[in-house]
Design a protein around this motif. Structure first.
Motif: not given
Length: 137
Positions: A14-15, A18-21, A46-47, A133-134
Motif C-alpha cells: 500500500s505504501l 501511495s508513493q506512485e500516486e 516510486s518508479d 509522507s505517503f
C-alpha cells in the motif's frame, strides 16, 4: 499443531502504491501561512523518483566527463537534488507568478523555481524523501 507464522507485507504494498500516486502539499511562507501554491510529487520508492535519480546521476556523470581534468571539483549536491525533485514533481496549482510573469508547469520551470526559492524547495524535499509522507492516515 501450531499456526504457521508469517509476515504480512500488505502495508508495504500500500505504501508503494501511495508513493506512485504521489501527494500534494500547500506551500507556506516564512510565517507558516499558505501562499496559495500547491505542488504535487511522487515518493522515493516510486518508479518516477527512481528513474529521476538514475537520469540525474547519468546527466551529472556526463557533465563531469566533459570537464577538463584540471578543473576543480565542485559540490553539485544542491543541483542534483533540485534536478531529482524537479523530475519527481507532477504538477503545481495554480501557475505561480514571478515579477508579473506567469510561470507554466514544466520540468525546467520547476528546476528554476526550486533553485530560486529555497523555502519552496525545502518544503518539497522534506516531504518527498520521507516514506512516512505517503502513508495513508
Amino acid at each position: 499443531m501450531s499456526a504457521e507464522a508469517f509476515a504480512d507485507l500488505s502495508g508495504l504494498e500500500s505504501l508503494i502504491q501511495s508513493q506512485e500516486e504521489g501527494i500534494e502539499i500547500e506551500i507556506l511562507n516564512e510565517k507558516g501561512e499558505p501562499i496559495g501554491l500547491k505542488i504535487g510529487f511522487v515518493g522515493p520508492d516510486s518508479d518516477r523518483m527512481q528513474k529521476a535519480m538514475r537520469d540525474v546521476a547519468a546527466e551529472f556523470a556526463k557533465k563531469a566527463a566533459e570537464r577538463s581534468s584540471l578543473d576543480a571539483a565542485t559540490d553539485d549536491s544542491d543541483d542534483r537534488m533540485i534536478a531529482i525533485l524537479a523530475k519527481s514533481t507532477t504538477h503545481w496549482s495554480p501557475n505561480p507568478k514571478i515579477g508579473g510573469q506567469v510561470i507554466p508547469f514544466s520540468e525546467e520551470n520547476v528546476r528554476n523555481l526550486y533553485a530560486k526559492f529555497r523555502i519552496i524547495r525545502d518544503q518539497v524535499e522534506v516531504r518527498a524523501v520521507r516514506r512516512s509522507s505517503f502513508t495513508k492516515s
